[in-house]
Motif scaffolding. Structure first.
Motif, mmCIF file in Angstrom:
data_model
loop_
_atom_site.group_PDB
_atom_site.id
_atom_site.type_symbol
_atom_site.label_atom_id
_atom_site.label_comp_id
_atom_site.label_asym_id
_atom_site.label_seq_id
_atom_site.Cartn_x
_atom_site.Cartn_y
_atom_site.Cartn_z
ATOM 1 N N UNK A 92 0.789 -1.305 0.009
ATOM 2 C CA UNK A 92 0.031 -0.001 -0.196
ATOM 3 C C UNK A 92 0.814 1.383 -0.121
ATOM 4 N N UNK A 93 2.036 1.348 0.980
ATOM 5 C CA UNK A 93 2.753 2.408 1.027
ATOM 6 C C UNK A 93 3.629 2.742 -0.331
ATOM 7 N N UNK A 94 3.809 1.852 -1.199
ATOM 8 C CA UNK A 94 4.513 1.898 -2.461
ATOM 9 C C UNK A 94 3.524 2.396 -3.496
ATOM 10 N N UNK A 153 -8.155 1.896 -1.256
ATOM 11 C CA UNK A 153 -9.663 2.407 -0.879
ATOM 12 C C UNK A 153 -10.494 1.280 -0.437
ATOM 13 N N UNK A 154 -10.463 0.069 -0.979
ATOM 14 C CA UNK A 154 -11.222 -1.048 -0.498
ATOM 15 C C UNK A 154 -10.736 -1.923 0.632
ATOM 16 N N UNK A 155 -9.427 -1.458 0.981
ATOM 17 C CA UNK A 155 -8.618 -2.505 1.756
ATOM 18 C C UNK A 155 -8.564 -3.886 1.470
ATOM 19 N N UNK A 156 -8.816 -4.249 0.285
ATOM 20 C CA UNK A 156 -8.826 -5.379 -0.267
ATOM 21 C C UNK A 156 -7.424 -6.620 -0.311
ATOM 22 N N UNK A 157 -7.746 -7.507 0.149
ATOM 23 C CA UNK A 157 -6.743 -8.628 0.108
ATOM 24 C C UNK A 157 -7.193 -9.869 -0.447
ATOM 25 N N UNK A 173 -1.945 -3.489 6.745
ATOM 26 C CA UNK A 173 -1.971 -2.113 6.031
ATOM 27 C C UNK A 173 -0.814 -1.251 6.370
ATOM 28 N N UNK A 174 -0.368 -1.530 7.870
ATOM 29 C CA UNK A 174 0.330 -0.704 8.517
ATOM 30 C C UNK A 174 1.691 -1.315 8.314
ATOM 31 N N UNK A 175 2.719 -0.784 7.720
ATOM 32 C CA UNK A 175 4.063 -1.416 7.525
ATOM 33 C C UNK A 175 4.881 -1.881 8.777
ATOM 34 N N UNK A 176 4.667 -1.057 9.850
ATOM 35 C CA UNK A 176 5.148 -1.434 11.182
ATOM 36 C C UNK A 176 4.537 -2.652 11.881
#
Length: 441
Positions: free
Chosen positions: A290-292, A356-360, A386-389
């Motif tokens: 997501x961050x990329x 947007x949809x936080x899909x996986x 979703x949170x890299x850390x």
């Protein structure tokens, strides 16, 4: 030397030099010989030294070649680099010899086995010096325009600390002139099972296969990210930045090895924030974290780059799990996000799904019926957070797979012991029954 001193004006007009005769002086021939002898001796010495150097270099190269052939012919002599995993291994010493050999290797291209954005990969034959036998290798050919990609991958592969059983083994890099122009070659080990995507498309795997593929993948990524080698030698961490199933090869023992380092990045502490910012938004959109996709990597923390690799690795682990018969009904192979996106989705399309949809990719409830698969799914979920850390490190994932493998062995051992106990109990009952019949008789 004659000196003339006079006090009259223009007295040098009348100057006359009388011939000086010195009967006791040196002979002209001796003087000439004495003058010419040192340069002649020096010239002969230089020519002799150069000749000896050429002879010595030729002998040295011949010995190197013989050493390479010995390693090719005798795979059991400390060999760890695989030329053709159907036949034999070749030691890292041999690879270093090939890598530093200035002469082009006798290679005959065979068939095209893969094609990517920057290069084509061929199956090829490496001819042995002393016979007509061949060894199979892989040759990745970059066109003249892709020199930068070739150079980057060559530099990554040339790092001796990169060597690992779960990283593709490198032999040498060459610049070649052909009829169609200049080309750049990378010569590596060849693995006949192809890349992981192709293998999963053709095969349904078992739980044991999943442990082999997933564990070796995690160990390979952990080695890239580590700041030291398995033997403790300091090493510069590397991020792959294009992890996907088509950039992972399957070896004959069903373990993975990472390849295609054209977009990789050394996490050198000397790199500034500006250097890292200029590295750009790279990778394959389907596997981008997501961050990329959002271009919001924390450039002040180099661990952020490793976390993008972990996200991509989670998607590959999902692909492996989706083809395991331990999950119940196994569907045809689909890449992550399946038909929700196009075959080659763009960044904007993936933004809609991932941001947007936080899909996986979907994890079916039936997968959780198997205790081991359930633990693998928990690991996958933590890796694509979703949170890299909040994501696990590659080393942590590798340790989890090691624990799963150990639990599996313990479980197999306990099952085996239980079967043996039951077998002994049945034998005991049979003996007891036989004794009772004898007593009655």
């Amino acid at each position: 030397m004659f000196m003339c001193s006079c006090h009259e004006d223009e007295c040098n007009l009348k100057f006359a030099l009388q011939e000086l005769r010195n009967p006791g002086g040196p002979d002209t021939t001796i003087v000439a010989l004495a003058s010419l002898l040192p340069p002649v001796v020096i010239a002969v010495a230089v020519i002799s030294i150069f000749y000896c150097y050429r002879i010595h270099r030729k002998i040295k190269l011949d010995k190197k070649w013989e050493s390479n052939q010995k390693c090719i012919k005798h795979p059991n002599m400390e060999c760890s680099i695989m030329l053709d995993d159907d036949r034999s291994d070749i030691s890292s010493t041999c690879a270093n010899n090939l890598n530093h050999n200035t002469e082009l290797l006798p290679i005959e291209l065979d068939t095209l086995v893969g094609k990517g954005r920057f290069a084509e990969v061929y199956k090829a034959k490496l001819k042995q010096n002393t016979s007509d036998q061949f060894e199979t290798v892989a040759v990745k050919i970059f066109p003249y325009e892709e020199y930068a990609s070739w150079k980057m991958e060559k530099e990554i592969f040339s790092d001796i600390n990169l060597k690992h059983e779960n990283v593709l083994q490198f032999l040498t890099a060459e610049e070649r002139k052909t009829d169609i122009g200049k080309q750049y070659w990378l010569i590596t080990a060849f693995h006949s099972k192809g890349n992981l995507q192709e293998y999963l498309t053709r095969h349904i795997i078992s739980w044991e296969d999943l442990l082999l593929l997933g564990g070796s993948l995690a160990r390979g990524v952990a080695h890239l990210h580590s700041d030291h080698t398995p033997c403790g030698r300091p090493k510069t961490p590397i991020v792959h930045r294009d992890l996907k199933s088509s950039n992972i090869l399957v070896k004959n023992d069903l373990t993975c090895c990472l390849c295609d380092f054209g977009l990789s990045l050394w996490l050198d502490p000397s790199l500034s924030v500006d250097d890292l910012a200029n590295s750009g938004q790279v990778g394959t959109a389907r596997y981008m974290a997501p961050e990329v996709l959002e271009s919001r990597i924390n450039l002040e923390n180099m661990e952020s780059f490793k976390q993008t690799d972990v996200y991509s690795m989670a998607l590959v682990l999902w692909e492996i799990t989706s083809r395991c018969n331990a999950v119940g009904e196994v569907k045809d192979y689909e890449p992550p996000f399946g038909t929700k996106v196009r075959e080659h989705p763009c960044v904007e399309s993936m933004k809609d799904n991932v941001l947007r949809d936080r899909g996986r990719p979907e994890i079916s409830n039936s997968w959780l019926n198997h205790q081991g698969i359930q633990l693998v799914c928990e690991t996958i979920t933590e890796c694509w957070d979703h949170d890299p850390e909040a994501r696990l490190t590659a080393q942590c994932v590798a340790e989890r797979f090691n624990e799963l493998e150990n639990l599996d062995r313990i479980s197999e051992r306990s099952c085996s012991e239980e079967k043996n106990t039951r077998r002994l109990y049945r034998k005991h009952k049979q003996v007891k029954y036989a004794l009772q019949i004898l007593c009655l008789k």
